[in-house]
Design a protein around this motif. Sequence first.
Motif, mmCIF file in Angstrom:
data_model
loop_
_atom_site.group_PDB
_atom_site.id
_atom_site.type_symbol
_atom_site.label_atom_id
_atom_site.label_comp_id
_atom_site.label_asym_id
_atom_site.label_seq_id
_atom_site.Cartn_x
_atom_site.Cartn_y
_atom_site.Cartn_z
ATOM 1 N N ARG A 147 71.441 34.986 81.690
ATOM 2 C CA ARG A 147 70.580 34.738 80.592
ATOM 3 C C ARG A 147 69.452 35.274 80.248
ATOM 4 N NH1 ARG A 147 74.251 30.377 78.076
ATOM 5 N NH2 ARG A 147 75.918 30.322 79.268
ATOM 6 N N LEU A 148 69.113 36.633 80.297
ATOM 7 C CA LEU A 148 67.938 37.000 80.117
ATOM 8 C C LEU A 148 67.232 36.518 78.662
ATOM 9 C CD1 LEU A 148 68.619 40.229 81.623
ATOM 10 C CD2 LEU A 148 67.387 38.546 83.363
ATOM 11 N N GLY A 149 68.261 36.651 77.921
ATOM 12 C CA GLY A 149 67.228 36.222 76.542
ATOM 13 C C GLY A 149 66.265 38.011 75.920
ATOM 14 N N ASP A 150 64.843 36.914 75.701
ATOM 15 C CA ASP A 150 64.412 37.766 74.933
ATOM 16 C C ASP A 150 63.356 38.586 76.513
ATOM 17 O OD1 ASP A 150 62.494 35.837 75.604
ATOM 18 O OD2 ASP A 150 61.007 36.395 73.887
ATOM 19 N N ARG A 151 63.374 38.737 77.573
ATOM 20 C CA ARG A 151 62.800 39.723 78.216
ATOM 21 C C ARG A 151 62.826 40.947 77.900
ATOM 22 N NH1 ARG A 151 65.369 35.252 80.687
ATOM 23 N NH2 ARG A 151 63.852 33.920 82.524
ATOM 24 N N PRO A 152 64.223 41.349 78.086
ATOM 25 C CA PRO A 152 63.693 42.592 77.467
ATOM 26 C C PRO A 152 62.836 43.210 76.230
ATOM 27 C CG PRO A 152 66.344 41.861 78.058
ATOM 28 C CD PRO A 152 65.128 40.941 78.198
ATOM 29 N N HIS A 153 63.403 42.875 75.331
ATOM 30 C CA HIS A 153 62.547 42.809 74.143
ATOM 31 C C HIS A 153 61.025 42.463 74.738
ATOM 32 C CE1 HIS A 153 67.050 42.425 71.974
ATOM 33 N NE2 HIS A 153 66.745 43.389 71.661
ATOM 34 N N ARG A 154 61.114 42.003 75.008
ATOM 35 C CA ARG A 154 59.928 41.462 75.422
ATOM 36 C C ARG A 154 58.779 42.827 76.105
ATOM 37 N NH1 ARG A 154 60.271 35.853 77.774
ATOM 38 N NH2 ARG A 154 57.744 36.902 79.050
ATOM 39 N N LEU A 155 59.465 43.224 77.032
ATOM 40 C CA LEU A 155 58.980 44.169 77.995
ATOM 41 C C LEU A 155 59.162 45.627 76.759
ATOM 42 C CD1 LEU A 155 60.481 44.161 80.987
ATOM 43 C CD2 LEU A 155 58.536 44.325 80.233
ATOM 44 N N LEU A 156 60.368 46.230 75.958
ATOM 45 C CA LEU A 156 60.285 46.959 75.317
ATOM 46 C C LEU A 156 59.111 47.229 73.871
ATOM 47 C CD1 LEU A 156 64.424 47.056 74.663
ATOM 48 C CD2 LEU A 156 62.685 49.254 75.559
ATOM 49 N N ARG A 157 58.846 46.142 73.320
ATOM 50 C CA ARG A 157 57.983 45.554 72.082
ATOM 51 C C ARG A 157 57.556 45.969 72.506
ATOM 52 N NH1 ARG A 157 61.317 41.236 70.786
ATOM 53 N NH2 ARG A 157 59.784 39.475 71.970
ATOM 54 N N ALA A 158 56.429 46.441 73.882
ATOM 55 C CA ALA A 158 55.144 46.250 74.474
ATOM 56 C C ALA A 158 55.148 47.595 74.566
ATOM 57 C CB ALA A 158 55.085 45.660 75.885
#
Length: 246
Positions: A147-158
């Motif tokens: 259940r990583l949720g938005d963690r990968p997206h938060r890293l990618l957006r940065a």
Amino acid sequence: MRIALFITCFNDTMFPGTGRAVVTVLERLGHTVEFPQEQTCCGQMHFNTGYRPEAVPLVERFARTFADYDAVVTPSPSCVGMIRDGHPVLAAQYGSPALQRRTTEVAPRVHEFTEFLTDVLGVTDVGARFPHKVAYHPTCHSLRGLRLGDRPHRLLRAVEGIELVDLPAADSCCGFGGTFALKNAETSGAMLADKARAVLDSGAEVLCAADNSCLMHIGGGLSRQGSPVRGVHLAEILAAVEGGAR
């Protein structure tokens, strides 16, 4: 903090660059990473195919190898799931009380890479630059297991220069599932066809995921269609500094 890299046997054998990327990012953030040579398979394949007693020595080795580390980081959600959920089950069914205690102690210190960055280190911007159009595929273990949720997206957006595009039906399985792709090849192939079509419809140049196994499966399907879309593990994007001074 004493940090160890658990590379996993799949990455060590087929995608060693992913492990190097994890170390690159963590060292860029000021941490030292150790690589214990005694590590080996977590036993997930044995566990999932019914060879559970045979997996116990692997559980014992893992607990012994990583006992003294504050954190164990790995670029594989599926292996993290095995360690957190499967190891205690095996220890309880077939192991000694001492093994049960060790697995209970070690498991909470094992982190999937994006979890470690966001939850333990508290960072999202790791100084990466990757000027490409990228779609993110949330693998089943990362989406439904950890259940990583938005963690990968938060890293990618940065990431500087990146263009994130939506992947249609992103939460659909790609059809790999480890030995599932071998035992149920026709079903797996149909699921892969749907996923490959979604990747192409996204217009992405790069498909990103947190598990190389799924990227390998999808990448094979895209390659057979002559698609130029390439699969890149999320850690390798975060390690990249393409064309920048960061």
